[in-house]
Design an enzyme around this catalytic site. Structure first.
Site, PDB file in Angstrom:
ATOM      1  N   HIS A   6       0.824  -1.110  -0.011  1.00 42.29           N
ATOM      2  CA  HIS A   6      -0.027   0.204   0.054  1.00 42.29           C
ATOM      3  C   HIS A   6       1.173   1.275  -0.017  1.00 42.29           C
ATOM      4  O   HIS A   6       1.674   1.401   0.869  1.00 42.29           O
ATOM      5  CB  HIS A   6      -0.892   0.131   1.224  1.00 42.29           C
ATOM      6  CG  HIS A   6      -1.809  -1.056   1.505  1.00 42.29           C
ATOM      7  ND1 HIS A   6      -0.955  -2.287   2.147  1.00 42.29           N
ATOM      8  CD2 HIS A   6      -3.066  -1.533   1.135  1.00 42.29           C
ATOM      9  CE1 HIS A   6      -2.181  -3.146   2.378  1.00 42.29           C
ATOM     10  NE2 HIS A   6      -3.078  -2.623   1.802  1.00 42.29           N
ATOM     11  N   SER A  50      -7.843   2.753  -4.490  1.00 43.06           N
ATOM     12  CA  SER A  50      -7.975   2.785  -3.036  1.00 43.06           C
ATOM     13  C   SER A  50      -7.752   1.398  -2.311  1.00 43.06           C
ATOM     14  O   SER A  50      -8.182   0.399  -3.037  1.00 43.06           O
ATOM     15  CB  SER A  50      -9.068   3.586  -2.618  1.00 43.06           C
ATOM     16  OG  SER A  50     -10.157   2.685  -2.703  1.00 43.06           O
ATOM     17  N   ASP A  51      -7.187   1.554  -1.177  1.00 41.75           N
ATOM     18  CA  ASP A  51      -7.551   0.343  -0.423  1.00 41.75           C
ATOM     19  C   ASP A  51      -9.225   0.296  -0.156  1.00 41.75           C
ATOM     20  O   ASP A  51      -9.849   0.967  -0.188  1.00 41.75           O
ATOM     21  CB  ASP A  51      -6.780   0.278   1.012  1.00 41.75           C
ATOM     22  CG  ASP A  51      -6.448  -1.121   1.465  1.00 41.75           C
ATOM     23  OD1 ASP A  51      -7.376  -1.810   1.005  1.00 41.75           O
ATOM     24  OD2 ASP A  51      -5.636  -1.266   2.372  1.00 41.75           O
ATOM     25  N   CYS A  52      -9.701  -0.982   0.385  1.00 44.70           N
ATOM     26  CA  CYS A  52     -11.280  -1.074   0.390  1.00 44.70           C
ATOM     27  C   CYS A  52     -11.613  -0.060   1.342  1.00 44.70           C
ATOM     28  O   CYS A  52     -11.490  -0.389   2.533  1.00 44.70           O
ATOM     29  CB  CYS A  52     -11.447  -2.359   0.780  1.00 44.70           C
ATOM     30  SG  CYS A  52     -11.079  -3.713  -0.571  1.00 44.70           S
TER      31      CYS A  52
END
Length: 562
Positions: free
Chosen positions: A9, A84-86
């Site tokens: 990330h 994006s991350d979730c």
């Protein structure tokens, strides 16, 4: 052309990521947090990047235009998409309060350079953001352009995907013999031998009886770890050890890895009867996984009590195997002469059971090295949200990682033993002195210590390439067993104070040598990359003076002259 790398990330600093505000210096960003992602983008040509949940210096990563546009697409020449991350976009409004409305959160991330949302926020609020005149349609077009460009590069618009490469992958391809051999080889190479007192290991194959004890001995799921698909086949460490020694007796010792209750006396009685004892302990996903951080570095529950009791009861020193994702403070085992051998295997995957048995009985010579520093329990006093790399003695802050940490360790980064002894020597280095003062157009400056330096950005790519150093390292296997041995090349500054790393890993290669055999490996050292450091302003600089290339106990000086 049909494979892409997704890099995650970017700028996630710390695991309390949802609401965490990470305060990070530009120096630490430049020399620690950003370089791995830069490598993935520049050298790995990543096509996808995932921005993280957390805020760095006040700005959510997915809303950081300086990161996503200036750095990622500008300086690193990224040509893919950013996702994006979730639910990271929802968090910007719902949890962090950075955006006043859901539409503002959508505007923030799309204008910053994000293209895709793992979650529903863009689907639910992009249209209303456009209708409210907060978001120009051109930002939506830009994101779609990046997304469809990658899909086109993957060949997803070339008609029926089935005839294309990787268009019809099933279990026959995933579980092919070649892939299962690769899984076994990866497990072999990742096992780290941490202790081998009096050459207890490898155990003799003529062993008459073996006791295998521990909650991880017969658990196929523990081998797989977090974020993994189903294995093609499962062989537990117990099953693999039984294939070597028919008279093998097993007892879990604990009810589960948490080891809140256990039959320690029964396990000790079994250990008394066996010629050799292997304890298979450690952690699993009930102790560490995404969204479940450990709060200490000790073995859980009564595991230590079980290990010590079994070791006291056994006829000979025992072998301890640890399965875990992160480090464990096992100082008690390191210092206990009744524990003769220690392995760390991580979560080695479906081949892990067989690989462990092969290493324990000498069919494979271990050569793995620790990928992280193993800190003592005392290190947990440092807040995990404190992201500083460099130590501050006035604040009793020890720093982080092998590059800066000043404190005791259980085991150092890069540590790992073998059944063979290896020696190293620098056999040839293409140049010992680097002259960077040939051009009057290059500007030199001085640090507060009166050390002359130059900015890497001013040296230029051409000179950086011209000044590359070729390093040849001789390696000898002084043992009897053949082995695959990783050679780690470090660099350290002659004066490693004032924010400079103590040392820095700049290269590693493995060499396969038979017993008594000598070999040679070659490294390429780029002065601009490997002999530079980040100053307090986040600028990469090359400093005048001596640097040392280090392999094992051997070192070679390189002098930079400005």
């Amino acid at each position: 052309r049909y494979i892409w790398l997704d890099d995650k990330h970017v700028k996630q600093v710390g695991e309390d990521a949802v609401v965490n505000l990470a305060l990070v210096t530009v120096q630490d960003l430049a020399d620690t947090y950003q370089p791995p992602f830069e490598k993935c983008v520049r050298d790995g040509r990543a096509s996808g990047v995932m921005c993280a949940y957390n805020r760095v210096n006040g700005v959510p990563s997915c809303a950081d235009s300086s990161l996503l546009f200036k750095t990622l697409r500008g300086e690193w020449d990224f040509k893919g998409y950013v996702t994006s991350d979730c639910d990271a976009v929802a968090i910007i409004h719902n949890d962090q309060g950075y955006a006043k409305t859901p539409e503002d959160a959508v505007v923030d991330v799309l204008k910053a350079g994000m293209d895709l949302n793992c979650g529903s926020y863009l689907r639910n609020y992009t249209k209303s953001a456009v209708l409210q005149k907060k978001l120009p349609e051109s930002q939506v077009d830009r994101a779609l352009h990046n997304l469809f460009a990658v899909r086109m590069r993957l060949g997803l618009f070339n008609g029926n995907p089935v005839p294309n490469p990787f268009g019809n992958i099933g279990m026959d391809q995933i579980c092919s013999p070649e892939h299962q051999i690769l899984a076994l080889e990866a497990a072999r190479n990742g096992i780290v031998l941490l202790k081998n007192d009096a050459k207890l290991l490898p155990l003799p194959k003529s062993t008459m009886s073996l006791a295998v004890i521990g909650p991880n001995a017969n658990s196929p799921q523990t081998l797989i770890g977090n974020y993994a698909g189903p294995p093609c086949k499962s062989v537990t460490p117990l099953q693999a050890l039984e294939s070597y020694i028919k008279n093998t007796v097993y007892h879990p010792g604990c009810d589960m890895v948490s080891c809140s209750t256990g039959a320690i006396d029964k396990a000790a009685d079994i250990a008394k009867q066996a010629d050799y004892v292997v304890l298979i302990m450690g952690l699993d996903q009930t102790e560490e996984r995404e969204a479940l951080d450990r709060v200490d570095l000790f073995l859980p529950g009564r595991q230590q009590e079980l290990i010590v009791s079994v070791a006291k009861a056994a006829k000979r020193p025992v072998v301890l195997v640890l399965l875990s994702g992160g480090p464990i403070d096992i100082s008690f085992a390191k210092d206990d002469p009744r524990i003769g051998g220690i392995f760390w295997a991580g979560y080695p995957g479906e081949g892990g059971g067989n690989a462990l048995a092969e290493v324990i009985f000498g069919d494979h010579n271990p050569g793995g090295r620790l990928p992280v520093t193993w800190y003592p329990q005392d290190f947990t006093k440092v807040p995990m949200t404190d992201m500083r790399m460099r130590p501050e003695s006035s604040l009793d802050y020890p720093g982080r990682t092998y590059r800066f940490y000043k404190g005791d360790t259980v085991f150092e980064f890069g540590y790992g033993l073998s059944y063979s002894k290896y020696s190293y020597s620098f056999t040839r280095v293409s140049q010992n002195n680097l002259y960077l003062n040939h051009s009057s157009s290059l500007h030199t400056k001085e640090t507060s210590e009166s050390v002359r330096y130059m900015l890497v950005s001013e040296v230029g790519a051409e000179m950086c390439d011209e000044r590359k150093i070729t390093v040849h390292v001789g390696v000898k296997n002084n043992g009897e067993l053949a082995g695959k041995h990783p050679v780690l090349l470090y660099v350290r500054h002659g004066n490693h104070g004032n924010g400079r790393p103590k040392k820095q890993l700049i290269g590693f290669q493995s060499v396969i040598l038979s017993g008594g055999e000598m070999g040679e490996i070659q490294f390429e050292v780029s002065p601009c990359e490997h002999l530079s450091r980040a100053n307090e302003y986040g600028l990469m600089v090359m400093e005048e003076g001596r640097h040392f290339l280090v392999v094992g106990d051997d070192k070679h000086p390189i002098t930079i002259i400005i």
